[in-house]
Design an enzyme around this catalytic site. Structure first.
Site, mmCIF file in Angstrom:
data_model
loop_
_atom_site.group_PDB
_atom_site.id
_atom_site.type_symbol
_atom_site.label_atom_id
_atom_site.label_comp_id
_atom_site.label_asym_id
_atom_site.label_seq_id
_atom_site.Cartn_x
_atom_site.Cartn_y
_atom_site.Cartn_z
ATOM 1 N N ASN A 1 -1.383 1.346 6.030
ATOM 2 C CA ASN A 1 -0.550 0.370 5.344
ATOM 3 C C ASN A 1 -0.080 -0.616 6.408
ATOM 4 O OD1 ASN A 1 1.390 -0.991 3.925
ATOM 5 N ND2 ASN A 1 2.742 0.766 3.599
ATOM 6 N N GLY A 2 -0.286 -1.915 6.191
ATOM 7 C CA GLY A 2 0.145 -2.897 7.197
ATOM 8 C C GLY A 2 -1.001 -3.815 7.582
ATOM 9 N N HIS B 1 18.032 -35.351 -13.148
ATOM 10 C CA HIS B 1 17.346 -35.909 -11.977
ATOM 11 C C HIS B 1 15.867 -35.563 -11.948
ATOM 12 C CE1 HIS B 1 21.226 -37.193 -10.466
ATOM 13 N NE2 HIS B 1 21.679 -35.998 -10.811
ATOM 14 N N LYS C 1 12.309 -13.681 -13.446
ATOM 15 C CA LYS C 1 11.943 -12.509 -14.250
ATOM 16 C C LYS C 1 10.829 -12.865 -15.231
ATOM 17 C CE LYS C 1 13.245 -9.976 -12.390
ATOM 18 N NZ LYS C 1 14.067 -9.985 -11.231
ATOM 19 N N GLU D 1 17.295 -16.518 -11.405
ATOM 20 C CA GLU D 1 16.859 -15.133 -11.564
ATOM 21 C C GLU D 1 16.173 -14.930 -12.924
ATOM 22 O OE1 GLU D 1 16.316 -12.717 -9.770
ATOM 23 O OE2 GLU D 1 16.404 -10.933 -11.009
ATOM 24 N N CYS E 1 0.820 -1.215 0.000
ATOM 25 C CA CYS E 1 0.000 0.000 0.000
ATOM 26 C C CYS E 1 0.856 1.268 0.000
ATOM 27 C CB CYS E 1 -0.877 0.054 1.242
ATOM 28 S SG CYS E 1 -1.790 -1.434 1.568
ATOM 29 N N TRP F 1 -3.102 -2.578 -1.385
ATOM 30 C CA TRP F 1 -2.766 -3.938 -1.831
ATOM 31 C C TRP F 1 -3.484 -4.848 -0.849
ATOM 32 C CZ3 TRP F 1 -0.175 -8.375 -0.130
ATOM 33 C CH2 TRP F 1 0.265 -9.249 -1.132
ATOM 34 N N GLU G 1 7.408 -13.510 -13.337
ATOM 35 C CA GLU G 1 6.694 -12.416 -12.676
ATOM 36 C C GLU G 1 6.122 -11.391 -13.640
ATOM 37 O OE1 GLU G 1 8.939 -10.190 -9.750
ATOM 38 O OE2 GLU G 1 10.725 -10.233 -10.961
ATOM 39 N N LYS H 1 6.175 -3.927 -4.942
ATOM 40 C CA LYS H 1 7.604 -3.631 -5.003
ATOM 41 C C LYS H 1 8.268 -3.845 -3.656
ATOM 42 C CE LYS H 1 11.409 -2.265 -6.928
ATOM 43 N NZ LYS H 1 12.070 -3.301 -7.742
ATOM 44 N N ARG I 1 4.594 0.406 -6.151
ATOM 45 C CA ARG I 1 4.607 -0.441 -4.958
ATOM 46 C C ARG I 1 3.659 -1.633 -5.087
ATOM 47 N NH1 ARG I 1 6.758 2.156 -0.493
ATOM 48 N NH2 ARG I 1 5.415 1.094 0.969
#
Ligand code: M6R
Length: 615
Positions: free
Chosen positions: A101-102, A511, A492, A488, A2, A75, A495, A610, A27
């Site tokens: 926020n939280g 394997h 990328k 990585e 948020c 969010w 996401e 973010k 964010r």
């Protein structure tokens, strides 16, 4: 997560708030809202969707005039994203309005108590409980808003950054923080409130960062009074001068922040090593290491704690610390480490890596490590962030603001800092000869121009992206230093394009994952000349034998892999330990172009934030 924006002063609040919310879009959020006080009435407007949707709705439905206001991007944590659950939230009387926020962890028991006392709730949020708790305390004990906020917060368990406004006291905003960031921009007879400084950077360079467990009463044309929430003691405001500028948080001609940030890597890496990498003198200068050198030299081991891309940078660090400095390293997901009762002693050095410096799990892992006597060193990008303040010492990456949700320059600059630390320790411990050390410094200094060279493959990569944009799955393989790069690269792609991708150490393919390979499976293989080259060429043969499609990242001039691969992407030659700084570039560009071709929201992928300030 948020985002919070607020304004109190002489200017029109709405344009500042709406533009500020746009700056905080990076964010991650799913709904947005504002509360504006026009001198007589408190007008609230909120909506599911984007800030642009909110702007349109506000312009159609409420007066936008007024010099005080608060705005929010949400969010979702408690309750689905919809208009009702969006912030701001009113108290039952309609006098108080809050943005938050939280997470308030004990909101259910508080809600029950308040319901028993006659309070009604229209949303599913913990935030609406909090604003009514504040109102209840205020009315019961006949308190001013600031005091009521303080008393209420002392009953709350959880994390918050809040801004509260009382329409009967329209010359002040009360804010408070615990675990979620909050900055106050100090102008001439005006104050700006925001989750980070980006919403007010063009108005003032002076900022106060609220510490955990602090609250502030901000009055128009007057002052800001900061107090400790627990013991009520007054705190002297510490006004910092911001180094950030407007250009850094704008797209600067690029279509997306992600692409801008990919292209910023040569200069970001230079900024990271500037003043630290002294090639002529043959020195790595890092005060945070020098001042605590005994802790590093006497450490039994280094434990890296981080999440996501920062965790991948930690894996690269594991290779370089063990390989060059001969220090044992364990790399931990902060979210697992904090809950699995790990063995930590005062002989451990913990390196916490975080771009945002606000990741809740990493912060909790740091607190846990400190409580066991470990020495904690932070590698953060955001100056003054919670992690930077919570650690004993640290080194900033100096990458500049990273706005795209997909981390790019944060990764390469984290690796740069960690490489500098490993080299410095290797030299002090005598694990590297002087000529070798100097050679490493020279090679590291050349990395920015080699990254620039790697970026020149963009058109070729775009063509490859076009070929593979419609696949459902993709494998990424690498060995040694380039195994974390494979992880990585896969992250990328996942996401921002929502294509399922997995990263593996190439030898692990036999394997299990080899079963997935057929003519529809693209496999991205990092096959640079140094580092298990022959072995990885054998892995490529194995993929080819099963008709897999091979996209290989190779060292410039390699013709061997070219024979086998469907496509090759060249990167300049460098030392094996520095190769992740180059091999990651084409993978960033590949995922970027696939996502663009699929018309995805590259900078704000669905469901992602973010800075992840909740568990
Ligand atoms: O700010 P941090 O580095 O602590 O963030 C950690 C992760 O949330 C972050 O790296 C995330 O995985 C990125 N979206 C990856 O691109």
């Amino acid at each position: 997560m948020c985002g919070i924006v607020g304004y109190i002063g002489q200017k029109e609040a709405f344009p500042i708030i709406i533009e500020g919310l746009k700056r905080l879009e990076y964010r991650g959020y799913d709904s947005a809202g504002v509360a504006l006080f026009d001198g007589n009435n408190l007008n609230v407007c909120k909506t599911k969707g984007k800030v642009a949707d909110l702007e349109e709705k506000v312009n159609k439905s409420i007066p936008t005039h007024g010099n005080i206001g608060i705005g929010h991007t949400r969010w979702a944590t408690h309750g689905v994203p919809n208009d009702v659950n969006a912030h701001p939230h009113y108290s039952n009387s309609g006098d108080l309005v809050i943005i938050h926020n939280g997470i308030i962890e004990n909101y259910e028991s508080l809600r029950k108590e308040l319901t028993a006392r006659g309070y009604e709730f229209t949303s599913d949020t913990d935030t609406e409980v909090l604003v009514n708790l504040i109102e209840d305390v205020k009315l019961k004990e006949n308190l001013k808003l600031g005091k009521a906020v303080q008393v209420a917060l002392n009953q709350v368990i959880g994390a918050y950054a809040i801004a509260v406004f009382d329409k009967n006291k329209p010359d002040e905003i009360v804010i408070a923080r615990l675990g979620s960031p909050l900055a106050v921009g100090v102008g001439d007879n005006e104050f700006f409130i925001a989750s980070d400084a980006s919403p007010f950077i063009e108005y003032t360079k002076n900022a106060i960062y609220l510490e955990d467990e602090e609250m502030a009463i901000i009055r128009a044309n007057k002052d800001i009074k900061i107090r400790k929430i627990k013991d009520d003691s007054l705190v002297d405001p510490y006004v910092q001068e911001l180094q950030m500028n407007l250009e850094q948080i704008e797209k600067g001609g690029f279509d997306h922040f992600m692409l801008k940030e990919i292209y910023e890597q040569p200069s970001a890496i230079r900024d990271t090593y500037r003043g630290r990498l002294l090639v002529k003198e043959g020195i790595v200068k890092m005060a945070g290491i020098n001042d605590n050198i005994e802790r590093f030299l006497n450490a039994d081991r280094i434990i890296v704690v981080a999440c996501g891309t920062s965790w991948h940078a930690g894996l690269v660090a594991e290779y370089i610390f063990e390989d060059i400095a001969r220090i044992p390293v364990e790399v931990e997901y902060a979210s697992e480490f904090r809950y699995r009762n790990p063995v930590i002693t005062n002989k451990d050095v913990v390196i916490a890596i975080s771009q945002s410096g606000e990741t809740a799990d990493t912060l909790a892992a740091i607190k846990l490590a400190k409580s066991h006597g470990a020495f904690v060193f932070g590698v953060c990008n955001v100056v003054g962030s919670s992690i930077a303040r919570e650690t004993h010492a640290g080194a900033y990456t100096h990458a500049g603001p990273e706005i795209g949700v997909a981390s790019t320059k944060a990764f390469t600059t984290q690796i740069t800092v960690l490489t500098l630390i490993a080299l410095k320790l290797a030299k002090i411990k005598g694990e590297i000869s002087l000529p070798e050390f100097r050679h490493h410094l020279q090679e590291l200094e050349l990395i920015p121009e080699k990254v620039q060279k790697a970026l020149e493959s963009e058109d070729h990569i775009k063509m490859i992206a076009n070929k593979y944009k419609d696949v459902r799955n993709c494998l990424y393989l690498g060995r040694g230093y380039n195994f974390p790069v494979a992880l990585e690269g896969a992250l990328k792609l996942k996401e921002i394009s929502y294509i399922h991708a997995e990263g593996y150490p190439a030898a692990e393919m036999k394997h299990g994952p080899i079963a997935l390979i057929d003519e529809n499976m693209p496999v991205v293989v990092i096959a640079t000349k140094k580092g298990h080259y022959e072995k990885i060429v054998s892995n490529i043969e194995e993929i080819k034998a099963r008709q897999g499609k091979i996209i290989a990242v190779v060292t410039e001039g390699d013709t061997n892999v070219q024979r086998l691969a469907d496509y090759v992407i060249e990167v300049p030659e460098t030392l094996e330990c520095l190769s992740p700084l180059l091999t990651t570039i084409p993978l960033q560009l590949l995922s970027y172009h696939i996502a663009v071709l699929l018309d995805k929201n590259v900078d704000q992928p669905r469901n992602l934030a973010k800075s992840v300030t909740v568990e």
